[in-house]
Design an enzyme around this catalytic site. Structure first.
Site, PDB file in Angstrom:
ATOM      1  CG  HIS A 124     -10.189  -0.315   8.478  1.00 24.33           C
ATOM      2  ND1 HIS A 124     -10.407   0.711   7.584  1.00 24.33           N
ATOM      3  CD2 HIS A 124      -9.117  -1.003   8.019  1.00 24.33           C
ATOM      4  CE1 HIS A 124      -9.488   0.653   6.630  1.00 24.33           C
ATOM      5  NE2 HIS A 124      -8.700  -0.371   6.868  1.00 24.33           N
TER       6      HIS A 124
ATOM      7  CG  ASP B 152      -2.142   0.829   1.064  1.00 21.66           C
ATOM      8  OD1 ASP B 152      -2.191   1.589   0.086  1.00 21.66           O
ATOM      9  OD2 ASP B 152      -3.054   0.738   1.899  1.00 21.66           O
TER      10      ASP B 152
ATOM     11  NE  ARG C 190       2.673   0.189   4.681  1.00 21.58           N
ATOM     12  CZ  ARG C 190       1.727   1.069   4.960  1.00 21.58           C
ATOM     13  NH1 ARG C 190       2.072   2.248   5.455  1.00 21.58           N
ATOM     14  NH2 ARG C 190       0.457   0.815   4.745  1.00 21.58           N
TER      15      ARG C 190
ATOM     16  NE  ARG D 251      -6.752   5.633   2.266  1.00 22.58           N
ATOM     17  CZ  ARG D 251      -7.419   4.500   2.521  1.00 22.58           C
ATOM     18  NH1 ARG D 251      -8.421   4.506   3.398  1.00 22.58           N
ATOM     19  NH2 ARG D 251      -7.105   3.396   1.887  1.00 22.58           N
TER      20      ARG D 251
ATOM     21  CG  ASP E  58     -10.315  -3.102   1.629  1.00 19.90           C
ATOM     22  OD1 ASP E  58      -9.124  -3.263   1.962  1.00 19.90           O
ATOM     23  OD2 ASP E  58     -10.899  -2.010   1.745  1.00 19.90           O
TER      24      ASP E  58
ATOM     25  CG  HIS F 119     -11.407   1.314  -1.219  1.00 23.19           C
ATOM     26  ND1 HIS F 119     -10.946   2.615  -1.131  1.00 23.19           N
ATOM     27  CD2 HIS F 119     -10.526   0.557  -0.526  1.00 23.19           C
ATOM     28  CE1 HIS F 119      -9.847   2.638  -0.386  1.00 23.19           C
ATOM     29  NE2 HIS F 119      -9.567   1.400  -0.005  1.00 23.19           N
TER      30      HIS F 119
END
Length: 694
Positions: free
Chosen positions: A301, A190, A198, A258, A375, A289
């Site tokens: 989530h 991601d 990351r 985002r 997802d 998404h």
């Protein structure tokens, strides 16, 4: 000659190659189908060639011997060149006939269990691990036991701390996993803000909404290009980006910055520009998404979010960017855990498990032929629906039309449920083969069937190039948007520098002439540190105060005293979408929020009550929170909390860069989409003589 160990080694290599029966020298490579040449095959070519230069024998050679000799000499010429290509050579994504044959041939060799394993993509956390570390052995054994086809790379995370890895650590781990896997692995990540999300040392980019504010499609394409180059350098082939969601709901707690914005046309154009840049440089892309996650107010989530628009609304807004992405060749589409009554009225179906949405709409109506990925299956929106049988969520998602099953909540249960469904006939082997072939073809289109390793020596040439670092900063600078300006405060004035003194003996004094109040979610993190360094380089005695909801109330009195004494106040609010965040004050109600409604919000309101004219509020992330603070007179949006955005914010406050950004979203009661006060580069003494408003 045969007794000579060098000649013997080279002879074995050449004649072993002739028989097409090369074998690995260690058990780690025993099952791998690859084309790497071991050191024995490269180190002794020169020695073996020298051995061939002997005095000619008067004995006539048999024609077969001559043919063998010619073949050997040809190999000596060609193999060193082949040995130099043992690493991945990323280029535009393309599936040629040889790759197609490899995928079909490989598919026919796999058992049902091996095919099912190709569908799953669990986590791999990039960090240094000794080859005998129990954590690495567990990871390797899981990969082999379940015949895993793909891995999602991330890094260790202990809220609120994200422990970024180094490029070499990530690449070494991924190389080792590739070596230990029977088939090449697809590695995804991601990287919504680039590899730096990351990995340290990579190019930093702001959130997607900042690209919408800058408004340049070439920036989005360059974003895809640089991310692809750095991603492939460390061994990641597939990015879960771009975000095709149209963020039309200001209360959206999980998409927000985002998204590129609220205009379907602009979002679609940015999405396709990113796809072009990424795919040309060898990185698979993901539009997410599906069928649209922008018009919701619940974090999926934590619970099930609902998209309530009718078909006309869905066709004109939510689905428009996905149509463009499909037309521009996006490699995969990620399906959201949201309910969409207009598309599937079954209350037990989220989009992930809905055949009408995945197969009916995405595949049949929109004609998408690429990889459909769920997802994360461990998200609360899905696990709550399948709490009685976690393995079943994988079966239902696959039957709905998905090809790759991302982050199963229970890998063993999901794997066993899938195998059982195939053996029982609930899932046909033809349907299984269809998805597995897509996955194998994707691997071949990336060249992984030829070379699956990355060249560690190339990392320092590719990751973090100065020109790319400068590009990320320029994009951030161009995104800065001035929404409100009372024409009395900006630009701030510098006060020069202070001599540093000797190490360990420097004394710093602060004053309340300029006060920077940093509102973050947790003062223990690095949030705002770059902004502090930037402002101190211009005003060494600035008073910098860090706050979070736990301490804001206790510090209010001291903060307000400093504000009252200050000539100017900068209130920087760092707030970005955080998956699964539950405010402590709302633990009984699983609700995420991007509003500033706690003690921090109360303190900001008090600051505005005390000093509205001399306070500039910087939204270092979510631009919408200003809706709750109508008293704001000076308002700047960065749309991001990345370090480049912190630097841009300070440069804008001091008039060091031109301000050109325009809102890609509407902030209720504050400003409409497209608003933005433009400013030319200014010196502090120039005031607002160069100002122009649009």
């Amino acid at each position: 000659m045969i007794a000579d160990p060098d000649a013997s080694c080279a002879s074995r290599d050449i004649f072993g190659l002739m028989s097409n029966n090369l074998r690995r020298s260690s058990t780690r490579h025993a099952n791998r189908e690859g084309h790497d040449f071991r050191s024995c095959r490269t180190d002794h070519f020169a020695t073996f060639a020298a051995r061939l230069k002997v005095v000619p024998s008067p004995i006539l050679w048999h024609p077969a011997q001559i043919a063998v000799s010619v073949f050997v000499l040809t190999c000596l010429v060609l193999l060193p060149a082949a040995a130099g290509t043992k690493y991945q050579q990323p280029g535009p994504i393309h599936l040629d006939r040889n790759g197609q044959k490899w995928a079909e041939r490989t598919l026919h060799k796999l058992s049902v269990e091996e095919k099912v394993g190709q569908l799953f993509m669990p986590w791999v956390r990039a960090e240094f691990l000794n080859v005998d570390d129990p954590e690495y052995l567990r990871l390797r054994d899981t990969m082999l036991k379940y015949h895993i086809g793909s891995l999602a790379m991330t890094v260790p995370f202990e809220p609120p701390f994200l422990y970024k890895s180094q490029p070499y650590e990530a690449a070494v781990l991924l190389n080792r996993l590739q070596q230990d896997s029977k088939l090449p692995l697809l590695i995804a990540a991601d990287f919504e803000r680039g590899v730096t999300m990351r990995i340290n040392g990579a190019t930093s980019f702001p959130h997607a909404m900042a690209f919408g504010a800058a408004g340049k499609l070439e920036y989005a394409e360059a974003f895809g290009r640089v991310t692809a180059q750095e991603s492939r350098a460390i061994g990641v082939h597939w990015n879960f980006f771009p975000d095709a969601d149209v963020n039309s709901n200001p209360a959206n707690p999980i998409i927000n910055t985002r998204s590129f914005g609220e205009d379907p046309q602009q979002v679609g154009d940015m999405v396709t520009a990113y796809i072009r840049g990424a795919r040309e440089n060898g990185m698979m892309t993901t539009a997410k998404h599906f069928p649209g996650h922008g018009d919701i107010a619940t974090d999926s989530h934590l619970g099930v979010a609902q998209v309530t628009g009718n078909m006309e609304r869905l066709q004109g807004t939510e689905l428009a960017p996905f149509r463009k992405a499909i037309a521009d060749g996006v490699d995969s589409i990620m399906v959201a855990h949201v309910t969409v009554p207009a598309l599937d009225p079954d209350p037990g179906h989220v989009a992930t498990t809905s055949p009408p949405i995945v197969t009916g709409l995405l595949k049949n109506q929109l004609g998408f032929k690429g990889i459909v990925i769920t997802d994360a299956l461990d998200m609360g929106a899905l696990t709550r629906l399948y709490s009685h049988d976690l393995g079943r969520e994988a079966v239902d998602a696959f039957k709905a039309g998905s090809d790759v099953l991302l982050i199963p909540a229970d890998l063993d249960a999901s794997f066993q449920a899938m195998v059982k469904a195939v053996h029982s006939g609930e899932i046909s082997e033809a349907r299984l083969d269809e998805s597995v072939l897509k996955i194998l073809e994707a691997k071949a289109s990336l060249g992984l069937h030829k070379n699956r390793l990355v060249d560690l020596d190339r990392l320092s040439d590719i990751v973090g190039k100065p020109e790319n670092i400068a590009l990320g900063q320029r994009i951030s600078d161009d995104s800065i948007t001035l929404v409100r300006d009372n024409n009395t405060l900006l630009p701030l004035k510098k006060t020069g520098t202070v001599k540093s003194g000797l190490p360990y003996q420097r004394q710093e004094e602060t004053s309340d002439r300029v006060v920077l109040v940093i509102f973050s979610e947790d003062v223990r993190t690095a949030t705002g540190r770059t902004m502090e360094r930037q402002i101190r380089s211009r005003i060494p005695d600035a008073n910098v105060i860090y706050l979070d909801p736990r301490i804001a109330g206790a510090m209010s009195e001291g903060v307000l005293k400093a504000v009252d004494q200050a000539q100017s106040v900068v209130a920087a609010v760092f707030m970005v979408p955080t998956p699964g965040k539950i405010p402590k004050a709302d633990t009984d109600n699983l609700k995420n929020s991007v509003a500033l409604q706690d003690a921090s919000g109360l303190l900001l309101q008090n600051i505005l009550d005390h000093a509205p004219q001399k306070t500039v509020v910087v939204a270092a992330g979510n631009p919408y929170f200003a809706e709750d603070f109508p008293a704001i007179q000076n308002y700047i949006c960065t749309f991001s909390n990345e370090t480049v955005s912190e630097i841009s914010a300070i440069k804008a406050l001091f008039g060091e860069i031109a301000i050109r950004g325009h809102l890609p979203v509407t902030i209720p009661n504050i400003a409409v989409r497209g608003a933005g006060i433009e400013r030319a580069t200014q010196n502090a003494s120039q005031g607002d003589q160069n100002a122009s408003t649009k």
